[in-house]
Motif scaffolding. Sequence first.
Motif, PDB file in Angstrom:
ATOM      1  N   TYR A  59       0.816  -1.210   0.000  1.00  7.95           N
ATOM      2  CA  TYR A  59       0.000   0.000   0.000  1.00  7.95           C
ATOM      3  C   TYR A  59       0.846   1.255   0.000  1.00  7.95           C
ATOM      4  N   ALA A  60       0.278   2.311  -0.543  1.00  6.34           N
ATOM      5  CA  ALA A  60       0.890   3.624  -0.406  1.00  6.34           C
ATOM      6  C   ALA A  60       0.769   4.049   1.056  1.00  6.34           C
ATOM      7  N   ASP A  61       1.735   4.817   1.507  1.00  2.38           N
ATOM      8  CA  ASP A  61       1.723   5.258   2.900  1.00  2.38           C
ATOM      9  C   ASP A  61       0.452   6.037   3.242  1.00  2.38           C
ATOM     10  N   SER A  62      -0.060   6.761   2.275  1.00  2.00           N
ATOM     11  CA  SER A  62      -1.215   7.621   2.528  1.00  2.00           C
ATOM     12  C   SER A  62      -2.491   6.839   2.820  1.00  2.00           C
ATOM     13  N   VAL A  63      -2.525   5.554   2.454  1.00  2.00           N
ATOM     14  CA  VAL A  63      -3.741   4.759   2.658  1.00  2.00           C
ATOM     15  C   VAL A  63      -3.516   3.570   3.582  1.00  2.00           C
ATOM     16  N   LYS A  64      -2.276   3.366   3.984  1.00  2.00           N
ATOM     17  CA  LYS A  64      -1.948   2.213   4.815  1.00  2.00           C
ATOM     18  C   LYS A  64      -2.741   2.265   6.119  1.00  2.00           C
ATOM     19  N   GLY A  65      -3.358   1.147   6.453  1.00  2.00           N
ATOM     20  CA  GLY A  65      -4.175   1.080   7.656  1.00  2.00           C
ATOM     21  C   GLY A  65      -5.629   1.447   7.429  1.00  2.00           C
ATOM     22  N   ARG A  66      -5.926   2.044   6.290  1.00  2.00           N
ATOM     23  CA  ARG A  66      -7.312   2.435   5.976  1.00  2.00           C
ATOM     24  C   ARG A  66      -7.877   1.647   4.804  1.00  2.00           C
ATOM     25  N   PHE A  67      -7.038   1.322   3.842  1.00  2.00           N
ATOM     26  CA  PHE A  67      -7.475   0.600   2.648  1.00  2.00           C
ATOM     27  C   PHE A  67      -6.976  -0.839   2.696  1.00  2.00           C
ATOM     28  N   THR A  68      -7.779  -1.731   2.134  1.00  2.00           N
ATOM     29  CA  THR A  68      -7.403  -3.141   2.072  1.00  2.00           C
ATOM     30  C   THR A  68      -7.745  -3.705   0.698  1.00  2.00           C
ATOM     31  N   ALA A  69      -6.745  -4.251   0.054  1.00  2.00           N
ATOM     32  CA  ALA A  69      -6.960  -4.913  -1.230  1.00  2.00           C
ATOM     33  C   ALA A  69      -7.188  -6.400  -0.987  1.00  2.00           C
ATOM     34  N   SER A  70      -8.062  -6.980  -1.791  1.00  2.00           N
ATOM     35  CA  SER A  70      -8.341  -8.406  -1.677  1.00  2.00           C
ATOM     36  C   SER A  70      -8.710  -8.940  -3.050  1.00  2.00           C
ATOM     37  N   ARG A  71      -8.845 -10.251  -3.123  1.00  2.00           N
ATOM     38  CA  ARG A  71      -9.174 -10.860  -4.402  1.00  2.00           C
ATOM     39  C   ARG A  71     -10.100 -12.031  -4.184  1.00  2.00           C
ATOM     40  N   ASP A  72     -10.874 -12.338  -5.219  1.00  2.00           N
ATOM     41  CA  ASP A  72     -11.749 -13.508  -5.224  1.00  2.00           C
ATOM     42  C   ASP A  72     -11.432 -14.262  -6.504  1.00  2.00           C
ATOM     43  N   SER A  73     -10.674 -15.332  -6.372  1.00  2.00           N
ATOM     44  CA  SER A  73     -10.248 -16.081  -7.547  1.00  2.00           C
ATOM     45  C   SER A  73     -11.427 -16.687  -8.297  1.00  2.00           C
ATOM     46  N   ALA A  74     -12.431 -17.134  -7.572  1.00  2.00           N
ATOM     47  CA  ALA A  74     -13.590 -17.757  -8.218  1.00  2.00           C
ATOM     48  C   ALA A  74     -14.331 -16.766  -9.108  1.00  2.00           C
ATOM     49  N   LYS A  75     -14.336 -15.512  -8.698  1.00  2.00           N
ATOM     50  CA  LYS A  75     -15.033 -14.474  -9.466  1.00  2.00           C
ATOM     51  C   LYS A  75     -14.106 -13.714 -10.393  1.00  2.00           C
ATOM     52  N   ASN A  76     -12.807 -14.043 -10.327  1.00  2.00           N
ATOM     53  CA  ASN A  76     -11.818 -13.329 -11.140  1.00  2.00           C
ATOM     54  C   ASN A  76     -11.948 -11.819 -10.911  1.00  2.00           C
ATOM     55  N   ALA A  77     -11.964 -11.446  -9.658  1.00  2.00           N
ATOM     56  CA  ALA A  77     -12.168 -10.051  -9.300  1.00  2.00           C
ATOM     57  C   ALA A  77     -11.221  -9.652  -8.178  1.00  2.00           C
ATOM     58  N   VAL A  78     -10.944  -8.384  -8.113  1.00  2.00           N
ATOM     59  CA  VAL A  78     -10.186  -7.823  -6.996  1.00  2.00           C
ATOM     60  C   VAL A  78     -10.987  -6.659  -6.417  1.00  2.00           C
ATOM     61  N   TYR A  79     -10.688  -6.348  -5.177  1.00  2.00           N
ATOM     62  CA  TYR A  79     -11.466  -5.346  -4.463  1.00  2.00           C
ATOM     63  C   TYR A  79     -10.549  -4.384  -3.727  1.00  2.00           C
ATOM     64  N   LEU A  80     -11.075  -3.229  -3.438  1.00  2.00           N
ATOM     65  CA  LEU A  80     -10.365  -2.266  -2.609  1.00  2.00           C
ATOM     66  C   LEU A  80     -11.355  -1.740  -1.582  1.00  2.00           C
ATOM     67  N   GLN A  81     -11.207  -2.201  -0.358  1.00  2.00           N
ATOM     68  CA  GLN A  81     -12.031  -1.724   0.743  1.00  2.00           C
ATOM     69  C   GLN A  81     -11.402  -0.456   1.285  1.00  2.00           C
ATOM     70  N   MET A  82     -12.151   0.625   1.285  1.00  2.00           N
ATOM     71  CA  MET A  82     -11.641   1.917   1.715  1.00  2.00           C
ATOM     72  C   MET A  82     -12.427   2.377   2.933  1.00  2.00           C
ATOM     73  N   ASN A  83     -11.730   2.469   4.041  1.00  2.00           N
ATOM     74  CA  ASN A  83     -12.353   2.907   5.294  1.00  2.00           C
ATOM     75  C   ASN A  83     -11.792   4.262   5.704  1.00  2.00           C
ATOM     76  N   SER A  84     -12.503   4.906   6.600  1.00  2.00           N
ATOM     77  CA  SER A  84     -12.057   6.202   7.136  1.00  2.00           C
ATOM     78  C   SER A  84     -11.658   7.152   6.018  1.00  2.00           C
ATOM     79  N   LEU A  85     -12.513   7.262   5.047  1.00  2.00           N
ATOM     80  CA  LEU A  85     -12.197   8.083   3.881  1.00  2.00           C
ATOM     81  C   LEU A  85     -12.030   9.549   4.249  1.00  2.00           C
ATOM     82  N   LYS A  86     -11.124  10.196   3.545  1.00  2.00           N
ATOM     83  CA  LYS A  86     -10.814  11.598   3.760  1.00  2.00           C
ATOM     84  C   LYS A  86     -11.082  12.374   2.470  1.00  2.00           C
TER      85      LYS A  86
END
Length: 125
Positions: A59-86
Amino acid sequence: QVQLVESGGGLVQAGDSLKLSCAASGHTFNTDAVGWFRRAPGKEREFVAAIRFTGWTTYADSVKGRFTASRDSAKNAVYLQMNSLKPEDTAVYYCAARDLTYSSTSTYLHDYKYWGQGTQVTVSS
């Protein structure tokens, strides 16, 4: 033909959360590295996060601890969960794939071959 499609953007207030999705057709994420980038008004496109086929993330330092990347192989998709948005998270967010089998992640946009069209995230104060 490879196509990446982002979704999940929107208008939220500071402190809220959003989850972006990136779906691929014509390309598998299962052996590739996928990055998230963003471009704020008047600024260059910048690295946000990346996830390797193993699930390892960076992660970039500016989003570390707030954003989380994940993936779902079955769906061939990736996600970006963004919390505490500024408000400074306001940007167009892009997903991108390296198209390099078993590759590591990269923070450099030029290392990514395929790009989505972007999804707008606006955070109001």
